[in-house]
Structures are given as C-alpha cells and as structure tokens.
Design a protein around this motif. Structure first.
Motif, PDB file in Angstrom:
ATOM      1  N   ASP A 181       1.063  -1.320  -0.252  1.00 37.80           N
ATOM      2  CA  ASP A 181      -0.046   0.205   0.152  1.00 37.80           C
ATOM      3  C   ASP A 181       1.124   0.888   0.440  1.00 37.80           C
ATOM      4  O   ASP A 181       0.666   2.652  -0.659  1.00 37.80           O
ATOM      5  CB  ASP A 181      -0.731   0.023   1.067  1.00 37.80           C
ATOM      6  N   PHE A 182       1.572   1.165   0.687  1.00 42.10           N
ATOM      7  CA  PHE A 182       2.550   2.157   0.505  1.00 42.10           C
ATOM      8  C   PHE A 182       3.562   2.439  -0.906  1.00 42.10           C
ATOM      9  O   PHE A 182       3.575   3.493  -0.719  1.00 42.10           O
ATOM     10  CB  PHE A 182       4.045   2.313   2.133  1.00 42.10           C
ATOM     11  N   MET A 183       3.925   1.781  -0.841  1.00 35.83           N
ATOM     12  CA  MET A 183       4.015   1.095  -2.490  1.00 35.83           C
ATOM     13  C   MET A 183       3.945   2.005  -3.746  1.00 35.83           C
ATOM     14  O   MET A 183       3.987   2.814  -5.071  1.00 35.83           O
ATOM     15  CB  MET A 183       4.755   0.375  -3.165  1.00 35.83           C
ATOM     16  N   ILE A 184       2.035   1.874  -3.781  1.00 32.03           N
ATOM     17  CA  ILE A 184       1.690   2.768  -4.418  1.00 32.03           C
ATOM     18  C   ILE A 184       0.750   4.226  -4.555  1.00 32.03           C
ATOM     19  O   ILE A 184       0.689   4.702  -5.568  1.00 32.03           O
ATOM     20  CB  ILE A 184      -0.220   1.410  -4.277  1.00 32.03           C
ATOM     21  N   LYS A 185       1.430   4.131  -3.013  1.00 28.83           N
ATOM     22  CA  LYS A 185       0.581   5.796  -2.804  1.00 28.83           C
ATOM     23  C   LYS A 185       2.449   6.367  -3.254  1.00 28.83           C
ATOM     24  O   LYS A 185       2.200   7.350  -3.663  1.00 28.83           O
ATOM     25  CB  LYS A 185       1.149   6.420  -1.300  1.00 28.83           C
ATOM     26  N   LEU A 202       7.163  -2.753  -5.854  1.00 32.92           N
ATOM     27  CA  LEU A 202       6.219  -3.066  -6.153  1.00 32.92           C
ATOM     28  C   LEU A 202       6.526  -4.303  -6.977  1.00 32.92           C
ATOM     29  O   LEU A 202       6.288  -5.812  -6.515  1.00 32.92           O
ATOM     30  CB  LEU A 202       5.271  -2.257  -6.507  1.00 32.92           C
ATOM     31  N   THR A 203       6.852  -4.168  -8.506  1.00 30.00           N
ATOM     32  CA  THR A 203       7.711  -5.540  -9.440  1.00 30.00           C
ATOM     33  C   THR A 203       8.140  -6.922  -8.644  1.00 30.00           C
ATOM     34  O   THR A 203       7.971  -7.691  -9.160  1.00 30.00           O
ATOM     35  CB  THR A 203       7.958  -4.911 -10.914  1.00 30.00           C
ATOM     36  N   ASN A 204       9.133  -6.220  -8.518  1.00 28.83           N
ATOM     37  CA  ASN A 204       9.829  -7.306  -7.177  1.00 28.83           C
ATOM     38  C   ASN A 204       9.529  -7.629  -6.695  1.00 28.83           C
ATOM     39  O   ASN A 204      10.108  -9.073  -6.248  1.00 28.83           O
ATOM     40  CB  ASN A 204      11.005  -6.774  -7.157  1.00 28.83           C
ATOM     41  N   SER A 205       8.304  -7.081  -4.932  1.00 30.42           N
ATOM     42  CA  SER A 205       8.801  -8.032  -3.498  1.00 30.42           C
ATOM     43  C   SER A 205       6.918  -7.438  -3.743  1.00 30.42           C
ATOM     44  O   SER A 205       7.134  -8.257  -2.814  1.00 30.42           O
ATOM     45  CB  SER A 205       9.607  -6.690  -3.153  1.00 30.42           C
ATOM     46  N   VAL A 254      -0.371  -3.772 -11.374  1.00 29.84           N
ATOM     47  CA  VAL A 254      -0.831  -2.662 -10.253  1.00 29.84           C
ATOM     48  C   VAL A 254       0.142  -1.650 -11.539  1.00 29.84           C
ATOM     49  O   VAL A 254      -0.331  -0.563 -11.899  1.00 29.84           O
ATOM     50  CB  VAL A 254       0.089  -2.651  -9.368  1.00 29.84           C
ATOM     51  N   ILE A 255       0.594  -1.786 -11.561  1.00 32.52           N
ATOM     52  CA  ILE A 255       1.513  -0.684 -12.965  1.00 32.52           C
ATOM     53  C   ILE A 255       1.431  -0.578 -14.662  1.00 32.52           C
ATOM     54  O   ILE A 255       0.681   0.427 -14.790  1.00 32.52           O
ATOM     55  CB  ILE A 255       3.380  -0.459 -12.808  1.00 32.52           C
ATOM     56  N   GLU A 256       1.045  -1.736 -14.482  1.00 34.32           N
ATOM     57  CA  GLU A 256      -0.070  -2.223 -15.706  1.00 34.32           C
ATOM     58  C   GLU A 256      -1.413  -1.173 -16.174  1.00 34.32           C
ATOM     59  O   GLU A 256      -1.436  -0.172 -16.455  1.00 34.32           O
ATOM     60  CB  GLU A 256      -0.406  -3.513 -16.530  1.00 34.32           C
ATOM     61  N   HIS A 257      -1.828  -1.345 -15.173  1.00 33.08           N
ATOM     62  CA  HIS A 257      -3.523  -0.207 -14.856  1.00 33.08           C
ATOM     63  C   HIS A 257      -3.360   1.294 -14.598  1.00 33.08           C
ATOM     64  O   HIS A 257      -4.053   1.672 -15.051  1.00 33.08           O
ATOM     65  CB  HIS A 257      -3.972  -1.384 -12.854  1.00 33.08           C
ATOM     66  N   ARG A 258      -2.315   1.368 -14.156  1.00 31.99           N
ATOM     67  CA  ARG A 258      -1.533   2.692 -13.840  1.00 31.99           C
ATOM     68  C   ARG A 258      -1.028   3.470 -15.018  1.00 31.99           C
ATOM     69  O   ARG A 258      -1.886   4.744 -15.575  1.00 31.99           O
ATOM     70  CB  ARG A 258      -0.718   3.022 -13.036  1.00 31.99           C
ATOM     71  N   GLU A 268      -3.039   6.201 -16.837  1.00 32.68           N
ATOM     72  CA  GLU A 268      -2.573   7.935 -16.867  1.00 32.68           C
ATOM     73  C   GLU A 268      -1.216   7.351 -17.682  1.00 32.68           C
ATOM     74  O   GLU A 268       0.000   6.888 -16.832  1.00 32.68           O
ATOM     75  CB  GLU A 268      -1.693   8.113 -15.681  1.00 32.68           C
ATOM     76  N   PRO A 269      -1.160   7.537 -18.776  1.00 33.26           N
ATOM     77  CA  PRO A 269      -0.289   6.502 -20.026  1.00 33.26           C
ATOM     78  C   PRO A 269       1.453   6.775 -20.000  1.00 33.26           C
ATOM     79  O   PRO A 269       2.056   6.516 -19.289  1.00 33.26           O
ATOM     80  CB  PRO A 269      -0.430   7.537 -21.605  1.00 33.26           C
ATOM     81  N   GLU A 270       1.338   8.961 -19.313  1.00 30.28           N
ATOM     82  CA  GLU A 270       1.934   9.354 -19.495  1.00 30.28           C
ATOM     83  C   GLU A 270       2.049   9.459 -17.468  1.00 30.28           C
ATOM     84  O   GLU A 270       1.537  10.588 -17.125  1.00 30.28           O
ATOM     85  CB  GLU A 270       2.445  10.428 -19.923  1.00 30.28           C
ATOM     86  N   PRO A 271       3.711   9.200 -17.149  1.00 33.48           N
ATOM     87  CA  PRO A 271       5.145   8.332 -17.139  1.00 33.48           C
ATOM     88  C   PRO A 271       4.939   7.206 -17.111  1.00 33.48           C
ATOM     89  O   PRO A 271       5.753   6.399 -17.198  1.00 33.48           O
ATOM     90  CB  PRO A 271       5.965   9.168 -16.729  1.00 33.48           C
ATOM     91  N   PHE A 272       3.934   6.563 -16.946  1.00 33.57           N
ATOM     92  CA  PHE A 272       3.429   5.280 -16.316  1.00 33.57           C
ATOM     93  C   PHE A 272       3.387   3.955 -17.524  1.00 33.57           C
ATOM     94  O   PHE A 272       4.362   3.278 -16.676  1.00 33.57           O
ATOM     95  CB  PHE A 272       2.181   4.916 -15.868  1.00 33.57           C
ATOM     96  N   GLU A 273       3.473   4.607 -18.892  1.00 33.38           N
ATOM     97  CA  GLU A 273       3.963   3.564 -19.721  1.00 33.38           C
ATOM     98  C   GLU A 273       5.136   3.340 -19.677  1.00 33.38           C
ATOM     99  O   GLU A 273       5.924   2.721 -20.013  1.00 33.38           O
ATOM    100  CB  GLU A 273       3.211   4.034 -21.315  1.00 33.38           C
TER     101      GLU A 273
END
Length: 352
Positions: free
Chosen positions: A298-302, A319-322, A329-333, A337-342
């Motif tokens: 949850d903290f990493m998502i924040k 998030l990805t590693n641990s 979660v990253i794919e959903h973001r 929000e394509p920029e900068p998450f793509e």
C-alpha cells in the motif's frame, strides 16, 4: 631600437641561455651520480641483509664493521630501513623476527624515532611512525597513540593505522578522543587493517559510546564497524541514528540497518521515509527492492503519486520485485495515466 642595442640584447640573451643549459646539465649530472650512488648502496645493503636475516638467529652474530661504516652515510641508512621494511612484508616467522632484531641492532630504530619526533616536517613524522609500526616497535605504542589526533591528516592517519597494527581491535580506543574528521579513505584503510585480525570480534560494549560521539565521522565509522562485524546487539542504537542531525550519519545508519536487516527492517525504514531528504529516500527504496513484501504494498502504491518521477520508478520497481501482482498495478496505472507510467512499465519489465 638601434643595431648596437639589438646586438647587446642578443648577447645577453645568449649568455642567459648558455647559463640555463649549463645549470640543467650540472643538475642532470648530479642526479645521475646520486642515482648510481644510491643504487650501489642499495645493491650492497641487499646482499648484506639477505645474508644476515637468513641466519637461524642474529642475536649473537657479529655484523662486519664494513657494514657499519657503510651506514655512516644517511642515504645508506634510509636505504637499509626501506630494504628491511620490504623484507619484513615478504617474510614471517623467524626470518621476520630476525629483520626486527637487525633493525634494532643497527640503530635504525633511532632514525625512525627521530623522524617521528619531527613536528616541523609532517611528512617525515608520518614516515617515522610508519617505519616504527611496520618494525613492530610495540614499546613506542604510547608515543604513537598521542599522534592519533595530530592536526596533520597524514600523521594521524599513520598513527591510527599503527595502533591497530600493533594492538588489533584494542587500537580503536583512539575513537574515544579524536576530534578531527575520519576521511572516507581513512575509514576504508582502517577496516582493511582490522581484517588482518579476523571477523569474530565483539564490539557491542564499545560501539554505543562511539555512536554518541560529537565527531560525526566517528559515528559513521562506528556504524560501518557495526555492519562489517554484524553487531546485532547494538541494533537499537543504530535505529536512534536514523534521526541524527547529520545527513552522513543518517545515510550510513540506513546502510547499516540494511546490513543487519530482519523481517521488521522494511517497515522500520518506511517509518522514517517521509522524514528523509531525496537522496536517502532513494537509498531506502533501493534496499526495499529486496527487503519489502506485501506489507509494504500500500505504501508503494501511494508513492506512485509522488511528484518526482524517480521516486515513482523506484516504487514501481519495489512493487514489481517484491509485491504480489505488483506488475499488474503498474499496468493498470499505465492504462489510466499513460504518461509517465507507460515508460515506467517498460522500464520495470526490462529490468525484471
């Protein structure tokens, strides 16, 4: 300018050039003679020393007068000291003991002691200290110890290495008194020296005092010692350093906590995250890539909403590693929000 004045100028210039050339030639000849003189001394001394130190014992051996006469030359005495030190580094056991006996018997210890007492020329003082400790002159420990807080960096550096060389971990008592900074290079050198005495040393009774030092670099070095020698008994004291006024102390405290990590370390570091500056936040996130679990998810998502993109990338990596389903979660973001998450998604996939 008249032709007469021009000729006078040319003559003066020619004389100056000739004088310069003559001086260079004389200096070259002098250096050449000094070089060959030193090499002859070195060659003779190497032969004599090699013969003497390989004797079973030199306590009762008569050293030839010719050898003593050779040592009347100050250059020869320094060559002898340098040669003995070189041999001492390459031998052990009885041969090393013979080298020390010979050093004392030839009166070379007095030369090194004279250098150590030279307060006006710090480079000679440092050299004298080095010669004495490499020749195991333990009876001079008290005199050497006084220089561990010398105003000259290289003098105190040699003295600090010397007391450890001569007494091992007990030599670290200079940390109780020094007021000058311990440079990063000096800390590395001290750790290298300590490694010669093994890794099973309990420092838990001394480290807490050093962690309270007014000298921030002493605190940093104590934290390095805690990490290097896995001093779990002082972990609570390390935690207190996470709120130290000095940034360099806090940074090292974070690194030490990582070195002593257990199942609670990740949550503990997150508790201090918001109080830290950007650089230390990055240190924390880098460590969480291997320490975090779903409890920190949850903290990493924040942190994905942090204003700085580097923080976002680091949080996404954790998030990805641990964390379970961290990549989702990253794919959903990235879809909302394509920029900068793509770009962040491509990055975490490339390093996964």
């Amino acid at each position: 300018m008249s032709p007469e004045n021009l000729m006078i100028g040319v003559k003066i210039m020619s004389v100056c050039i000739l004088l310069i050339v003559a001086m260079i030639y004389i200096q070259t000849i002098a250096k050449k003679r000094l070089f060959f003189h030193t090499e002859r001394i070195k060659s003779n001394i190497e032969v004599w020393i090699s013969h003497i130190i390989l004797e079973e014992t030199i306590e009762g051996i008569d050293i030839p007068k010719k050898f003593f006469r050779m040592l009347n030359d100050p250059k020869a005495r320094q060559v002898a000291i340098d040669e003995l030190i070189k041999c001492k580094k390459n031998f052990s056991g009885a041969v090393a003991d013979n080298i020390v006996v010979l050093y004392n018997k030839l009166g070379l210890r007095e030369d090194s002691l004279f250098k150590m007492k030279n307060k006006r020329k710090w480079y000679l003082q440092a050299r004298g200290i080095q010669e004495l400790y490499l020749m195991d002159q333990k009876d001079l420990l008290t005199k050497i110890y006084r220089e561990t807080n010398s105003k000259h960096e290289f003098v105190r550096s040699e003295a600090q290495i010397a007391v450890i060389h001569l007494t091992g971990f007990n030599g670290l008592r200079f940390l109780d008194v020094i007021t000058y900074p311990l440079t990063l290079w000096q800390q590395i050198k001290l750790l290298e020296q300590l490694k010669l005495f093994g890794k099973k040393e309990d420092l838990s009774d001394r480290i807490p005092k050093w962690l309270l030092s007014k000298n921030d670099t002493v605190v940093v070095f104590a934290l390095r010692l805690t990490a290097e020698y896995q001093q779990f008994a002082v972990k609570d004291k390390v935690v207190e350093c996470l709120v130290h006024p000095s940034k360099i102390v806090r940074t090292q405290a974070i690194k030490t906590m990582i070195a002593l990590s257990d199942e609670n370390t990740a949550s503990m570091l997150i508790g201090y995250f918001s109080k830290e500056d950007f650089e230390n936040q990055i240190h924390i996130l880098n460590s969480l890539a291997s320490l975090a679990n779903d409890d920190q998810k949850d903290f990493m998502i924040k942190l994905l909403d942090a204003p700085d993109n580097i923080i976002k990338v680091k949080a996404a990596t954790v998030l990805t590693n641990s964390c379970t389903d961290g990549i989702q979660v990253i794919e959903h973001r990235a879809t909302i929000e394509p920029e900068p998450f793509e770009r962040i998604l491509r990055h975490v996939k490339s390093v996964k």
